[in-house]
Motif scaffolding. Structure first.
Motif, short mmCIF file in Angstrom:
data_model
loop_
_atom_site.label_atom_id
_atom_site.label_comp_id
_atom_site.label_asym_id
_atom_site.label_seq_id
_atom_site.Cartn_x
_atom_site.Cartn_y
_atom_site.Cartn_z
N UNK A 272 6.16 24.44 -14.24
CA UNK A 272 4.90 24.56 -13.53
C UNK A 272 4.28 23.18 -13.34
N UNK A 273 3.42 23.08 -12.35
CA UNK A 273 2.78 21.79 -12.06
C UNK A 273 1.50 21.59 -12.86
N UNK A 274 1.39 22.31 -13.96
CA UNK A 274 0.23 22.16 -14.83
C UNK A 274 0.67 22.48 -16.25
N UNK A 275 -0.20 22.25 -17.20
CA UNK A 275 0.15 22.47 -18.60
C UNK A 275 0.05 23.94 -18.98
N UNK A 276 0.65 24.28 -20.12
CA UNK A 276 0.57 25.63 -20.66
C UNK A 276 -0.88 26.01 -20.95
N UNK A 277 -1.69 25.02 -21.34
CA UNK A 277 -3.09 25.29 -21.65
C UNK A 277 -3.82 25.85 -20.43
N UNK A 278 -3.59 25.27 -19.26
CA UNK A 278 -4.25 25.71 -18.03
C UNK A 278 -3.92 27.17 -17.74
N UNK A 279 -2.64 27.54 -17.88
CA UNK A 279 -2.20 28.90 -17.57
C UNK A 279 -2.77 29.89 -18.58
N UNK A 280 -2.76 29.53 -19.87
CA UNK A 280 -3.27 30.44 -20.89
C UNK A 280 -4.79 30.60 -20.79
N UNK A 281 -5.50 29.57 -20.38
CA UNK A 281 -6.94 29.71 -20.16
C UNK A 281 -7.22 30.68 -19.02
N UNK A 282 -6.37 30.67 -17.99
CA UNK A 282 -6.53 31.63 -16.89
C UNK A 282 -6.22 33.05 -17.36
N UNK A 283 -5.19 33.22 -18.17
CA UNK A 283 -4.89 34.54 -18.72
C UNK A 283 -6.05 35.03 -19.58
N UNK A 284 -6.63 34.11 -20.36
CA UNK A 284 -7.78 34.46 -21.19
C UNK A 284 -8.96 34.92 -20.33
N UNK A 285 -9.15 34.27 -19.19
CA UNK A 285 -10.24 34.66 -18.29
C UNK A 285 -10.03 36.06 -17.73
N UNK A 286 -8.79 36.38 -17.42
CA UNK A 286 -8.47 37.67 -16.80
C UNK A 286 -8.46 38.83 -17.79
N UNK A 287 -8.25 38.53 -19.06
CA UNK A 287 -8.10 39.57 -20.07
C UNK A 287 -9.47 39.95 -20.64
#
Length: 351
Positions: A282-297
């Motif tokens: 991915x063109x971003x870090x794992x932190x960015x993706x997990x923060x988005x998952x946290x927002x959606x959950x």
């Protein structure tokens, strides 16, 4: 849309101004626009041509002209005729068009309405500008020729390769069934781990890396049926794009770049499933993706991550920083297996 999601029904917010919608071609059997403000026939009918792209051969387009303006109706009729759509019914302010079930009209049509040979393929949707043209005659089965639900789960019309494991590529119904059976086994494991009380809390489900949609298909084929619906995401940075197959199975999905926000409201999902989401680059870090998952959950919602132990340890460190509850378990491969599963639950903690 937020009310729709909270009632437990599928819904998304999408920009429909300059770019194609994030769906493959001929994804939908019916498009409904009741009391909507979309100017379908304006600007060279760009939006109506986009509706034609994602509407399956023989599919229906239902439109309500709430303004009552005759010019708007005439513009719609002219644009629909240029695309070979058939006016199936018109009553009061509601009209129903049908996309042709065969290619005879296209063969007689003025070729100026067809896209140039060098235009983007119809299945390419991410970041592609809207185009005032159609891609030409369909090669897929018409809506009326498709198998009924739930037989469609095993009948993807655009299926090319089913499994890709150790360079083994099969394109057979048997391999498709094997893929489904594999996910049935995994979902049995997931559901056992969740337990009956948690299962009853779940309605809206997000699969972040859906592949062929095997996870959603396994859930949909359960007996007795679960009251879950699944949004299957096909990451745009994954070289293996199978979203067309997901729609052909009768499931819902969308293209998405996980380095950006998914166009959904916060706390939209009760369960997030991520199988090998971080295996792709991915063109971003794992932190960015997990923060988005946290927002959606939603608070109290669950997340299931399936990956190698090294990746899951990284995921767990970030999840712990978000004050999630986490547990790593063995999979069907046993204690010596490389793959593990991490069950997580979001808490009500706020930074």
């Amino acid at each position: 849309i937020q009310l729709v999601l909270e009632r437990g029904f599928p819904g998304m917010v999408q920009s429909f101004a300059r770019e194609r919608l994030p769906y493959p071609s001929e994804a939908f059997d019916l498009i409904h626009c009741g009391s909507c403000s979309t100017s379908w026939a304006r600007k060279r009918a760009l939006h109506l041509f986009e509706a034609d792209r994602i509407l399956r051969r023989g599919g229906l387009f239902v439109w309500s002209n709430t303004s009552g303006k005759e010019k708007l109706w005439n513009d719609m009729l002219k644009a629909a005729v240029s695309m070979c759509w058939i006016l199936a019914s018109r009553k009061n302010k509601v009209a129903i068009w049908q996309k042709p079930t065969n290619n005879s009209c296209y063969q007689l049509q003025n070729h100026s309405v067809f896209c140039d040979p060098g235009s983007p393929p119809p299945d390419d949707a991410w970041g592609i500008p809207l185009q005032a043209c159609i891609s030409g005659p369909s090669k897929l089965a018409a809506t009326s020729e498709r198998r009924s639900w739930p037989t469609r789960l095993l009948n993807a019309m655009r299926l090319k390769t089913i499994l890709s494991y150790n360079s083994l590529k099969l394109a057979t119904v048997e391999a498709y069934e094997a893929d489904l059976n594999y996910w049935k086994m995994l979902t049995d494991f997931y559901l056992t781990s969740l337990g009956p009380s948690r299962i009853r809390e779940i309605r809206n489900v997000l699969d972040t890396n859906a592949g062929y949609g095997g996870f959603a298909a396994a859930l949909a084929s359960r007996n007795p049926a679960l009251s879950w619906w699944v949004l299957n995401v096909s990451p745009v940075d994954n070289p293996h794009n199978h979203l067309a197959n997901i729609f052909d199975r009768g499931l819902l999905g969308v293209y998405h770049d996980w380095c950006k926000a998914l166009p959904m409201y916060p706390r939209s999902f009760d369960l997030v499933h991520a199988s090998r989401l971080f295996s792709a680059k991915h063109n971003c870090s794992m932190v960015v993706i997990l923060l988005e998952i946290d927002r959606l959950l939603r608070p109290g919602g669950f997340a299931i991550f399936r990956d190698d132990i090294g990746t899951l340890l990284e995921v767990r460190s970030i999840a712990n920083a978000l004050h999630w509850k986490t547990t790593i378990q063995d999979t069907d491969s046993g204690p010596q297996g490389k793959d593990k599963v991490m069950h997580s639950q979001k808490t009500s903690w706020q930074p």
